[in-house]
Design a protein around this motif. Structure first.
Motif, PDB file in Angstrom:
ATOM      1  N   ASP A  11       0.827  -1.209   0.000  1.00 63.28           N
ATOM      2  CA  ASP A  11       0.000   0.000   0.000  1.00 63.28           C
ATOM      3  C   ASP A  11       0.862   1.260   0.000  1.00 63.28           C
ATOM      4  O   ASP A  11       0.543   2.246  -0.678  1.00 63.28           O
ATOM      5  N   ARG A  12       1.929   1.241   0.751  1.00 64.67           N
ATOM      6  CA  ARG A  12       2.834   2.397   0.793  1.00 64.67           C
ATOM      7  C   ARG A  12       3.501   2.610  -0.559  1.00 64.67           C
ATOM      8  O   ARG A  12       3.660   3.740  -1.020  1.00 64.67           O
ATOM      9  N   VAL A  13       3.883   1.520  -1.185  1.00 57.97           N
ATOM     10  CA  VAL A  13       4.485   1.609  -2.520  1.00 57.97           C
ATOM     11  C   VAL A  13       3.488   2.196  -3.506  1.00 57.97           C
ATOM     12  O   VAL A  13       3.831   3.068  -4.325  1.00 57.97           O
ATOM     13  N   ALA A  14       2.248   1.735  -3.453  1.00 62.41           N
ATOM     14  CA  ALA A  14       1.223   2.246  -4.367  1.00 62.41           C
ATOM     15  C   ALA A  14       1.003   3.746  -4.157  1.00 62.41           C
ATOM     16  O   ALA A  14       0.827   4.502  -5.124  1.00 62.41           O
ATOM     17  N   ALA A  15       1.025   4.195  -2.897  1.00 59.33           N
ATOM     18  CA  ALA A  15       0.789   5.607  -2.594  1.00 59.33           C
ATOM     19  C   ALA A  15       1.945   6.494  -3.038  1.00 59.33           C
ATOM     20  O   ALA A  15       1.732   7.620  -3.497  1.00 59.33           O
TER      21      ALA A  15
END
Length: 224
Positions: A137-141
């Motif tokens: 999720d952090r990578v996507a953000a």
């Protein structure tokens, strides 16, 4: 990048303007009736403009450094987990030794129960897959959907490989416990070629694994 260039251009323009103004007034210093009060006010305005431009440029550069540090740290975490997982899946699938093979099934791709369990532990050691999954999720953000999908593809091939091991272990246990006869192990021949790097079918699976891992490397290595 465009914001930084805009601020930089503004700062340069202000410096040129000040230099031109100073030069103009120096040239006209011999002329009578110079309004020194107006000149001082104008110089103060130019100084304020330069100070504001310099402050904006400094703030922009600081923000960029913060973003780069954040992105670099996240990319480093991803790369460390990726390489650990790459090593784990390689060690778990390495071509089997002769003592690992189940002699009851010809073909050199079906292993003993002990061998499957040992390799399965190697695959899961380190918890690298869990670390990658926790960062998705952090990578996507921060990096976007393409980076997140690349990680998801790696986790997918690892999950499938894990399933291969689970199926083989369950089949071997069923035979060892007497719930299935030895012929039941023959169903592991096709799956067994994907579990370990042995046989022609394993080559296609190995290529899929390497391709997915290389995709993540290509995306994140440039951010470190």
């Amino acid at each position: 990048m465009s914001s930084r260039l805009t601020v930089g251009h503004a700062l340069i323009a202000a410096m040129i303007a000040i230099a031109g103004g100073v030069a103009g007034y120096a040239i006209g210093a011999e002329a009578p009736q110079i309004d020194w009060a107006a000149t001082g006010a104008m110089m103060q305005g130019w100084a304020a403009l330069m100070a504001a431009a310099a402050a904006a440029w400094g703030l922009n550069k600081w923000q960029q450094e913060i973003r780069f540090k954040r992105n670099s740290e996240l990319a480093e975490k991803i790369m460390i987990s990726l390489e650990g997982l790459s090593r784990a899946i390689h060690d778990a699938r390495v071509a089997p030794h002769e003592f690992e093979l189940d002699e009851r099934v010809p073909g050199n791709v079906v292993l003993t129960l002990d061998a499957y369990e040992m390799r399965h532990r190697v695959l899961l050691a380190g918890g690298y897959d869990s670390e990658l999954n926790a960062q998705r999720d952090r990578v996507a953000a921060i990096f976007g959907q393409a980076h997140e999908k690349a990680i998801a593809d790696v986790l997918s091939v690892v999950s499938t490989t894990n399933w291969f091991f689970v199926e083989c272990i369950a089949a071997c246990r069923a035979v060892e416990d007497g719930r299935k006869d030895v012929e039941y192990l023959h169903r592991l021949v096709d799956v067994g070629q994907n579990v370990v790097s042995a046989g022609p079918r394993s080559q296609a699976w190995s290529r899929a694994i390497h391709q997915n891992f290389d995709n993540v490397r290509g995306l994140f290595r440039q951010s470190i």
